[in-house]
Design an enzyme around this catalytic site. Structure first.
Site, PDB file in Angstrom:
ATOM      1  N   HIS A 267       0.846  -1.190   0.000  1.00 33.70           N
ATOM      2  CA  HIS A 267       0.000   0.000   0.000  1.00 33.70           C
ATOM      3  C   HIS A 267       0.877   1.232   0.000  1.00 33.70           C
ATOM      4  CE1 HIS A 267      -3.137   2.824   1.128  1.00 33.70           C
ATOM      5  NE2 HIS A 267      -3.956   1.915   0.642  1.00 33.70           N
ATOM      6  N   ASP A 325      -7.912  -5.771   0.481  1.00 36.15           N
ATOM      7  CA  ASP A 325      -8.442  -6.648  -0.560  1.00 36.15           C
ATOM      8  C   ASP A 325      -7.930  -8.070  -0.496  1.00 36.15           C
ATOM      9  OD1 ASP A 325     -10.180  -4.860  -1.661  1.00 36.15           O
ATOM     10  OD2 ASP A 325      -8.616  -3.922  -2.865  1.00 36.15           O
TER      11      ASP A 325
HETATM   12  N1  CMC Z   1       3.899  -7.631  -4.731  1.00 29.14           N
HETATM   13  C1  CMC Z   1       5.225  -7.621  -4.948  1.00 29.14           C
HETATM   14  N2  CMC Z   1       6.008  -6.528  -4.858  1.00 29.14           N
HETATM   15  C2  CMC Z   1       5.404  -5.376  -4.535  1.00 29.14           C
HETATM   16  C3  CMC Z   1       4.016  -5.304  -4.292  1.00 29.14           C
HETATM   17  C4  CMC Z   1       3.260  -6.490  -4.401  1.00 29.14           C
HETATM   18  N3  CMC Z   1       1.946  -6.475  -4.189  1.00 29.14           N
HETATM   19  N4  CMC Z   1       3.682  -4.029  -3.998  1.00 29.14           N
HETATM   20  C5  CMC Z   1       4.826  -3.332  -4.052  1.00 29.14           C
HETATM   21  N5  CMC Z   1       5.872  -4.137  -4.374  1.00 29.14           N
HETATM   22  C6  CMC Z   1       7.271  -3.767  -4.472  1.00 29.14           C
HETATM   23  C7  CMC Z   1       7.540  -2.929  -5.706  1.00 29.14           C
HETATM   24  O1  CMC Z   1       7.868  -3.748  -6.796  1.00 29.14           O
HETATM   25  C8  CMC Z   1       8.680  -2.059  -5.252  1.00 29.14           C
HETATM   26  O2  CMC Z   1       9.850  -2.840  -5.280  1.00 29.14           O
HETATM   27  P1  CMC Z   1      11.291  -2.170  -5.643  1.00 29.14           P
HETATM   28  O3  CMC Z   1      11.571  -1.232  -4.519  1.00 29.14           O
HETATM   29  O4  CMC Z   1      12.235  -3.332  -5.726  1.00 29.14           O
HETATM   30  O5  CMC Z   1      11.086  -1.472  -6.960  1.00 29.14           O
HETATM   31  C9  CMC Z   1       8.367  -1.790  -3.791  1.00 29.14           C
HETATM   32  O6  CMC Z   1       7.580  -2.912  -3.370  1.00 29.14           O
HETATM   33  C10 CMC Z   1       7.603  -0.516  -3.535  1.00 29.14           C
HETATM   34  O7  CMC Z   1       6.380  -0.555  -4.281  1.00 29.14           O
HETATM   35  P2  CMC Z   1       5.790   0.625  -5.157  1.00 29.14           P
HETATM   36  O8  CMC Z   1       5.166   0.040  -6.382  1.00 29.14           O
HETATM   37  O9  CMC Z   1       6.803   1.706  -5.334  1.00 29.14           O
HETATM   38  O10 CMC Z   1       4.672   1.148  -4.169  1.00 29.14           O
HETATM   39  P3  CMC Z   1       3.445   2.076  -4.544  1.00 29.14           P
HETATM   40  O11 CMC Z   1       3.130   2.840  -3.329  1.00 29.14           O
HETATM   41  O12 CMC Z   1       3.724   2.844  -5.789  1.00 29.14           O
HETATM   42  O13 CMC Z   1       2.285   1.016  -4.894  1.00 29.14           O
HETATM   43  C11 CMC Z   1       0.420  -0.432  -4.689  1.00 29.14           C
HETATM   44  C12 CMC Z   1       1.263   0.664  -4.014  1.00 29.14           C
HETATM   45  C13 CMC Z   1      -0.804  -0.727  -3.808  1.00 29.14           C
HETATM   46  C14 CMC Z   1      -0.054   0.046  -6.068  1.00 29.14           C
HETATM   47  C15 CMC Z   1       1.290  -1.711  -4.836  1.00 29.14           C
HETATM   48  O14 CMC Z   1       1.701  -2.166  -3.570  1.00 29.14           O
HETATM   49  C16 CMC Z   1       0.542  -2.834  -5.577  1.00 29.14           C
HETATM   50  O15 CMC Z   1       0.537  -2.831  -6.803  1.00 29.14           O
HETATM   51  N6  CMC Z   1      -0.070  -3.811  -4.836  1.00 29.14           N
HETATM   52  C17 CMC Z   1      -0.837  -4.858  -5.456  1.00 29.14           C
HETATM   53  C18 CMC Z   1      -2.221  -4.345  -5.857  1.00 29.14           C
HETATM   54  C19 CMC Z   1      -3.125  -4.155  -4.670  1.00 29.14           C
HETATM   55  O16 CMC Z   1      -3.274  -5.034  -3.822  1.00 29.14           O
HETATM   56  N7  CMC Z   1      -3.804  -2.984  -4.634  1.00 29.14           N
HETATM   57  C20 CMC Z   1      -4.822  -2.701  -3.607  1.00 29.14           C
HETATM   58  C21 CMC Z   1      -4.418  -1.549  -2.736  1.00 29.14           C
HETATM   59  S1  CMC Z   1      -5.478  -1.434  -1.265  1.00 29.14           S
HETATM   60  C22 CMC Z   1      -7.081  -1.138  -1.921  1.00 29.14           C
HETATM   61  C23 CMC Z   1      -7.140   0.182  -2.592  1.00 29.14           C
HETATM   62  O17 CMC Z   1      -6.938   1.207  -1.918  1.00 29.14           O
HETATM   63  O18 CMC Z   1      -7.473   0.225  -3.776  1.00 29.14           O
END
Ligand code: CMC
Length: 391
Positions: A267, A325
């Site tokens: 998140h 989720d």
């Molecule tokens: N699985 C594997 N790796 C992950 C995940 C995941 N679910 N989420 C983040 N990472 C990794 C990402 O690859 C990055 O790694 P690195 O530092 O090596 O590049 C690191 O963790 C930081 O992630 P980020 O993508 O920079 O974080 P963000 O804040 O931009 O993204 C997020 C947040 C929710 C989009 C992301 O965690 C994600 O795609 N999660 C899966 C989808 C999900 O479950 N979304 C629902 C969110 S809660 C309900 C809502 O509010 O909609």
């Protein structure tokens, strides 16, 4: 970075002030108008939480029954709106139908579109909160070829949704109170989450003076993505693909190699357990017990994935924890809700949050149109070349 702060993805920029919802991402805490989410999930009901989000205070008994009555009064759709459903292919994703039909509401409710009139804003809020579940349920019924259904007096908001989804002229849906309570709790947990992508979309759309029905349609469109509200559907697809516990190590290797994400994890704001995920896991346990499904293989698989992920350095270093989720899809499936309806359910629950933010913004005399700046990285000035001289 020149004149502007460069902050793609808004990692460090507050775009507004707000009094609605507070998240402490490091501690994993969430509050609606100051009330901890755990207390609301335990003691409140969805419509009461809606009142709280919209008005800033919990309602008195009289205010609560007036509010419930106003929502119920507005739950029906103009009969002509059914023509919109019939224009869609039956196999359309219900989110596609919702973006279209909710957007179309502004073509029906001209009488409440003066955004500068607080009474109009209030009527639009009631219309949206009341009609979005009806639209979601009809989108499902249309996909099944079932006749359109109507809400019923005497049922709670969650019960009415189940009734509109599943009752047929020959068989009334029998509401199980444990399942209705679980669904109501899912609605409360999804009701607001401060400036997430879809809420920011609603604010940006609304900042130009667009009408609330159009703005909420924009929010629904944004919510659909798998990084946001589409994650609940993606979690269930992922659990299906993994299949069983033996396949977890190979799946986790793929996550670490960045072939795929562990959906339902991570998140932007929570760098600790999402408090909603804790409540959801407990609700999941209750619902599966009620239905005698405590050996449900998907729940077991989800718990195993969670355990492995929480012990894995990849997840520990990145502070990745389960989000709301991760378990909600298992609960919804157990209730009998088809996977394609998971994100529409998120949308119907979040509608109140979108409206609360939209109203807060519109009522602010200092409101300005949202207009991000950019750092231009394209071509420098150059002269036009005639077509026959181009190579
Ligand atoms: N699985 C594997 N790796 C992950 C995940 C995941 N679910 N989420 C983040 N990472 C990794 C990402 O690859 C990055 O790694 P690195 O530092 O090596 O590049 C690191 O963790 C930081 O992630 P980020 O993508 O920079 O974080 P963000 O804040 O931009 O993204 C997020 C947040 C929710 C989009 C992301 O965690 C994600 O795609 N999660 C899966 C989808 C999900 O479950 N979304 C629902 C969110 S809660 C309900 C809502 O509010 O909609």
């Amino acid at each position: 970075t020149g004149m502007f702060t460069f902050d793609p993805g808004f990692l460090a920029t507050a775009a507004c002030e707000s009094k609605i919802t507070f998240i402490d991402g490091d501690l994993g805490q969430l509050y609606y108008r100051g009330y901890p989410i755990e207390q609301l999930a335990e003691h409140s009901d969805y419509l009461e939480s809606c009142y709280l989000l919209l008005n800033g205070e919990l309602p008195t008994a009289q205010q609560k029954s007036d509010f419930d009555y106003m929502v119920l009064r507005h739950t029906m759709l103009h009969d002509q709106i059914h023509n919109f459903f019939r224009g869609f292919r039956r196999d359309a994703h219900p989110m596609a139908v919702m973006v279209g039909v909710v957007g179309a509401l502004s073509a029906f409710y001209h009488d409440s579109l003066d955004i500068n009139d607080p009474h109009h804003r209030e009527v639009s809020a009631f219309r949206l909160i009341a009609k979005v579940p009806t639209i979601a349920a009809q989108a499902y019924r249309y996909s099944k070829g079932l006749p359109f259904s109507y809400p019923k007096a005497g049922l709670s908001y969650a019960e009415n949704f189940l009734h509109m989804m599943f009752s047929t002229p020959v068989a009334e849906y029998k509401v199980n109170p444990v399942l209705a309570k679980a669904l109501d709790r899912i609605f409360i947990l999804h009701a607001d989450h401060e400036q997430n992508a879809s809420t920011s979309t609603v604010r940006l759309a609304g900042s130009s003076g667009a009408n609330p029905f159009a703005c909420i349609a924009a929010g629904i469109a944004c919510l659909w993505g798998p990084s946001h509200g589409g994650a609940n559907e993606a979690v269930l697809k992922m659990l299906d693909e993994i299949g069983s516990v033996e396949n977890v190590p190979a799946f986790m290797e793929g996550v670490k190699n960045k072939t795929h994400k562990l959906m339902g994890f991570g998140h932007r704001v929570y760098k600790n357990m999402d408090p909603r995920a804790k409540i959801m896991k407990q609700t999941c346990d209750e619902v599966l017990n009620e239905l005698g499904l405590h050996n449900d293989p998907k729940f077991k698989l989800a718990m195993e994935l969670e355990k492995i992920a929480l012990e894995d350095p990849y997840f520990i270093e990145r502070k990745l924890y389960p989000n709301v989720d991760f378990y909600s899809g298992i609960v919804l499936s157990a209730i009998g809700i088809p996977v394609a309806m998971f994100t529409p359910i998120f949308a119907l629950a979040r509608t109140v949050g979108w409206i609360a933010h939209w109203t807060e913004m519109i009522a602010d005399p200092g409101m300005k149109i949202g207009r991000p700046r950019q750092l231009y990285t394209g071509a420098q000035r150059r002269d036009y070349v005639q077509v026959d001289a181009r190579r």
